[in-house]
Design a protein around this motif. Structure first.
Motif, PDB file in Angstrom:
ATOM      1  N   ASP A  71     -21.461   8.494   7.801  1.00  0.00           N
ATOM      2  CA  ASP A  71     -22.636   9.267   7.372  1.00  0.00           C
ATOM      3  C   ASP A  71     -22.526  10.754   7.706  1.00  0.00           C
ATOM      4  O   ASP A  71     -23.506  11.399   8.096  1.00  0.00           O
ATOM      5  CB  ASP A  71     -23.915   8.684   7.988  1.00  0.00           C
ATOM      6  CG  ASP A  71     -24.127   7.219   7.603  1.00  0.00           C
ATOM      7  OD1 ASP A  71     -23.793   6.870   6.456  1.00  0.00           O
ATOM      8  OD2 ASP A  71     -24.597   6.435   8.456  1.00  0.00           O
ATOM      9  N   ARG A 119     -21.313   8.952  15.179  1.00  0.00           N
ATOM     10  CA  ARG A 119     -22.550   8.298  15.601  1.00  0.00           C
ATOM     11  C   ARG A 119     -22.332   7.566  16.927  1.00  0.00           C
ATOM     12  O   ARG A 119     -21.405   6.765  17.068  1.00  0.00           O
ATOM     13  CB  ARG A 119     -23.006   7.310  14.532  1.00  0.00           C
ATOM     14  CG  ARG A 119     -24.394   6.740  14.780  1.00  0.00           C
ATOM     15  CD  ARG A 119     -24.765   5.693  13.747  1.00  0.00           C
ATOM     16  NE  ARG A 119     -24.893   6.219  12.388  1.00  0.00           N
ATOM     17  CZ  ARG A 119     -25.974   6.832  11.922  1.00  0.00           C
ATOM     18  NH1 ARG A 119     -27.017   7.041  12.717  1.00  0.00           N
ATOM     19  NH2 ARG A 119     -26.020   7.253  10.658  1.00  0.00           N
ATOM     20  N   HIS A 168     -27.277   4.241  20.799  1.00  0.00           N
ATOM     21  CA  HIS A 168     -28.565   4.228  20.101  1.00  0.00           C
ATOM     22  C   HIS A 168     -28.475   4.804  18.682  1.00  0.00           C
ATOM     23  O   HIS A 168     -29.516   5.003  18.037  1.00  0.00           O
ATOM     24  CB  HIS A 168     -29.618   5.034  20.878  1.00  0.00           C
ATOM     25  CG  HIS A 168     -29.997   4.419  22.188  1.00  0.00           C
ATOM     26  ND1 HIS A 168     -29.356   4.751  23.359  1.00  0.00           N
ATOM     27  CD2 HIS A 168     -30.934   3.474  22.512  1.00  0.00           C
ATOM     28  CE1 HIS A 168     -29.888   4.063  24.355  1.00  0.00           C
ATOM     29  NE2 HIS A 168     -30.851   3.266  23.870  1.00  0.00           N
ATOM     30  N   GLY A 169     -27.255   5.113  18.232  1.00  0.00           N
ATOM     31  CA  GLY A 169     -27.088   5.542  16.857  1.00  0.00           C
ATOM     32  C   GLY A 169     -27.320   7.006  16.569  1.00  0.00           C
ATOM     33  O   GLY A 169     -27.374   7.403  15.398  1.00  0.00           O
ATOM     34  N   TRP A 170     -27.461   7.839  17.597  1.00  0.00           N
ATOM     35  CA  TRP A 170     -27.627   9.272  17.333  1.00  0.00           C
ATOM     36  C   TRP A 170     -26.363   9.787  16.638  1.00  0.00           C
ATOM     37  O   TRP A 170     -25.244   9.442  17.025  1.00  0.00           O
ATOM     38  CB  TRP A 170     -27.870  10.034  18.633  1.00  0.00           C
ATOM     39  CG  TRP A 170     -29.255   9.817  19.202  1.00  0.00           C
ATOM     40  CD1 TRP A 170     -30.084   8.750  18.998  1.00  0.00           C
ATOM     41  CD2 TRP A 170     -29.951  10.710  20.067  1.00  0.00           C
ATOM     42  NE1 TRP A 170     -31.259   8.897  19.676  1.00  0.00           N
ATOM     43  CE2 TRP A 170     -31.217  10.112  20.350  1.00  0.00           C
ATOM     44  CE3 TRP A 170     -29.660  11.940  20.629  1.00  0.00           C
ATOM     45  CZ2 TRP A 170     -32.163  10.703  21.171  1.00  0.00           C
ATOM     46  CZ3 TRP A 170     -30.598  12.544  21.456  1.00  0.00           C
ATOM     47  CH2 TRP A 170     -31.843  11.935  21.724  1.00  0.00           C
ATOM     48  N   GLU A 179     -29.336  12.586  12.974  1.00  0.00           N
ATOM     49  CA  GLU A 179     -30.253  11.449  13.003  1.00  0.00           C
ATOM     50  C   GLU A 179     -30.483  10.971  14.433  1.00  0.00           C
ATOM     51  O   GLU A 179     -29.562  11.011  15.258  1.00  0.00           O
ATOM     52  CB  GLU A 179     -29.705  10.264  12.185  1.00  0.00           C
ATOM     53  CG  GLU A 179     -29.584  10.505  10.702  1.00  0.00           C
ATOM     54  CD  GLU A 179     -29.029   9.289   9.978  1.00  0.00           C
ATOM     55  OE1 GLU A 179     -28.843   8.227  10.631  1.00  0.00           O
ATOM     56  OE2 GLU A 179     -28.766   9.396   8.769  1.00  0.00           O
ATOM     57  N   THR A 180     -31.693  10.523  14.714  1.00  0.00           N
ATOM     58  CA  THR A 180     -32.016   9.785  15.952  1.00  0.00           C
ATOM     59  C   THR A 180     -32.735   8.517  15.506  1.00  0.00           C
ATOM     60  O   THR A 180     -33.973   8.412  15.623  1.00  0.00           O
ATOM     61  CB  THR A 180     -32.908  10.620  16.889  1.00  0.00           C
ATOM     62  OG1 THR A 180     -34.072  11.055  16.161  1.00  0.00           O
ATOM     63  CG2 THR A 180     -32.159  11.832  17.415  1.00  0.00           C
ATOM     64  N   PRO A 181     -32.009   7.542  14.986  1.00  0.00           N
ATOM     65  CA  PRO A 181     -32.629   6.418  14.270  1.00  0.00           C
ATOM     66  C   PRO A 181     -33.539   5.531  15.100  1.00  0.00           C
ATOM     67  O   PRO A 181     -34.401   4.854  14.518  1.00  0.00           O
ATOM     68  CB  PRO A 181     -31.418   5.636  13.761  1.00  0.00           C
ATOM     69  CG  PRO A 181     -30.291   6.021  14.649  1.00  0.00           C
ATOM     70  CD  PRO A 181     -30.543   7.446  15.005  1.00  0.00           C
ATOM     71  N   GLU A 233     -35.832   6.552  17.029  1.00  0.00           N
ATOM     72  CA  GLU A 233     -37.113   7.241  17.195  1.00  0.00           C
ATOM     73  C   GLU A 233     -38.040   6.948  16.001  1.00  0.00           C
ATOM     74  O   GLU A 233     -37.584   6.521  14.942  1.00  0.00           O
ATOM     75  CB  GLU A 233     -36.866   8.756  17.301  1.00  0.00           C
ATOM     76  CG  GLU A 233     -36.096   9.172  18.541  1.00  0.00           C
ATOM     77  CD  GLU A 233     -36.846   8.838  19.810  1.00  0.00           C
ATOM     78  OE1 GLU A 233     -38.015   9.265  19.944  1.00  0.00           O
ATOM     79  OE2 GLU A 233     -36.286   8.116  20.664  1.00  0.00           O
ATOM     80  N   ALA A 235     -40.221   7.394  12.677  1.00  0.00           N
ATOM     81  CA  ALA A 235     -39.806   8.045  11.433  1.00  0.00           C
ATOM     82  C   ALA A 235     -40.256   9.492  11.353  1.00  0.00           C
ATOM     83  O   ALA A 235     -39.586  10.341  10.741  1.00  0.00           O
ATOM     84  CB  ALA A 235     -40.332   7.260  10.240  1.00  0.00           C
ATOM     85  N   CYS A 291     -34.876  15.151  16.777  1.00  0.00           N
ATOM     86  CA  CYS A 291     -33.536  15.486  16.299  1.00  0.00           C
ATOM     87  C   CYS A 291     -33.357  16.993  16.086  1.00  0.00           C
ATOM     88  O   CYS A 291     -32.297  17.545  16.354  1.00  0.00           O
ATOM     89  CB  CYS A 291     -33.275  14.745  14.988  1.00  0.00           C
ATOM     90  SG  CYS A 291     -31.593  14.905  14.380  1.00  0.00           S
TER      91      CYS A 291
END
Length: 453
Positions: free
Chosen positions: A83, A87, A91-93, A103-105, A107, A109, A114
């Motif tokens: 993406d 990442r 936590h996928g940041w 992205e900070t997924p 968190e 929406a 971020c």
């Protein structure tokens, strides 16, 4: 001898150390392009005492980020390349090559978290098979037009190797012309036709004498050292007879590089890059002036000695560098095999992780080392106290002023060697298919070698 305080000043490279501040004014080799060619182009990098992750994103852009995720400190070297960035697996940041948080997924929406996150990132560029990173502040310097950077990819080959010692003692072996007559002495000379890719095995220019024979039989060189706009030029003279003298010209590239002849048609440009205070990598670019480099052959030769993924030597302190007493008595001066990289590694690692220079006694043959340390202290002072621009920190307007530099190994006239080495360099350069220019400083010293000839 020097004091412990002086030794610390010129060896330690952390962010707050004086020498570390100087080193951060230059592009530093951070990895080989080859290291990011696999299925997962990301790897941890330790450079100048700091930990980073080096990666290539989906668009082919290179990035260097601090290794700890700014969320909770997890290791980004294990992150996922997807993406448009790297990442974190915790936590996928997601971060791009410029350190922007995309992205900070985990968190909500509508979270603005971020937008306020920025991971420390550093510029990365590719030059001749090496990925270079700039860790300093402000605009990075321009690259000088060294032959290894000017030559097309087909005429260069890059590699590296780990040394478990401080960068300075590793560098200093490369600006010590006297050691080759002893440390790299071979009691028998190989066929020079089989010397491809092997330093000190070829014949010197304008001669059928192998370098091994010259270094073995003439072990008291006269060493001349000249300060240049890029560092130092070293000229080692070994007089064979009244008519002939072996001339070997090498160069120190400030702060931690040098250029040496490998054969009549190839040079090695090498940098000793601090991993931290107690370890370093040598990075080398082999440059051919004749025909394209056989990259696979040179890589295979080196992988006989170095192990992936860390490029550490198979012969090391844990196995006494392959030392064989019988070999030392009959074949080589060290008894450590035929690869001179092993010889160098033993010499510099045997000094300890950081050489104790308060106990050394330098002689006449160490004049290049003495002068280099003087320059190093002067340039550290500039970096720390703002006394001017450090040596070889170039802007675009001055980058072309550093060309070459002239490097050679040949048998020339005892009377007239001063012009001979320049003539050999010009002859080789003008025969190069990639048409490397004749450095202006050579034309200035030898007007008869005009650029039009």
């Amino acid at each position: 001898m020097m004091s412990q305080e002086q030794n610390d000043q010129i060896t330690r490279v952390g962010p707050s150390d004086p020498c570390g501040k100087l080193m951060r004014r230059y592009w530093q080799p951070a990895g080989l392009v080859d290291e990011l060619e696999g299925e997962r182009p990301a790897k941890p990098v330790r450079l100048l005492g700091e930990d980073f992750v080096l990666f290539r994103d989906e668009k082919g852009r290179y990035g260097l980020l601090d290794r700890d995720c700014p969320h909770r400190g997890a290791d980004l070297a294990f992150g996922r390349l997807e993406d448009g960035g790297l990442r974190c697996a915790f936590h996928g940041w997601l971060f791009d090559v410029e350190g922007n948080c995309l992205e900070t997924p985990a968190e909500p929406a509508n979270s603005n978290l971020c937008k306020n996150i920025k991971q420390r990132a550093f510029p990365v560029v590719e030059r001749s098979g090496i990925l270079w990173a700039y860790l300093g502040e402000g605009e990075p310097p321009a690259f000088p037009e060294l032959d290894c950077f000017v030559a097309p990819d087909a005429y260069t080959f890059a590699f590296k190797g780990l040394m478990e010692c401080n960068w300075l003692q590793a560098l200093e072996v490369g600006i010590d012309p006297a050691h080759a007559s002893f440390l790299h002495r071979f009691f028998e000379d190989e066929d020079t036709e089989a010397s491809y890719g092997k330093q000190f095995r070829a014949a010197s220019a304008d001669s059928d004498l192998p370098m091994t024979k010259i270094l073995r039989e003439y072990d008291r060189p006269i060493i001349n050292v000249e300060k240049t706009e890029y560092g130092l030029r070293l000229i080692a003279l070994r007089q064979i007879d009244e008519q002939r003298t072996h001339v070997r010209v090498t160069n120190q590239l400030f702060p931690h590089g040098f250029v040496i002849p490998m054969s009549a048609e190839m040079t090695i440009t090498q940098w000793h890059v601090p991993v931290d205070d107690e370890n370093c990598y040598w990075y080398a670019i082999f440059t051919s002036y004749g025909k394209p480099v056989d990259k696979q052959k040179m890589r295979d030769q080196r992988l006989e000695l170095y192990q992936l993924p860390n490029y550490n030597s198979r012969k090391n302190r844990t196995n006494d560098y392959g030392f064989d007493p019988h070999e030392q008595a009959t074949e080589t001066y060290t008894g450590m095999g035929l690869d001179i990289n092993v010889h160098d590694q033993w010499a510099v690692e045997s000094m300890g992780r950081i050489q104790n220079r308060t106990r050394e006694h330098l002689g006449t043959s160490d004049k290049a080392i003495i002068q280099y340390r003087r320059i190093l202290r002067q340039e550290i002072d500039k970096a720390v106290n703002g006394g001017g621009t450090p040596l070889l920190v170039l802007d675009e307007a001055h980058a072309r002023s550093i060309q070459g530099p002239a490097t050679m190994d040949g048998i020339g006239p005892t009377a007239g060697w001063e012009i001979y080495w320049m003539e050999v360099d010009v002859r080789r350069r003008r025969g190069a298919p990639w048409a490397a220019p004749v450095p202006a400083e050579i034309i200035a010293k030898a007007p008869h070698l005009s650029a039009a000839e």
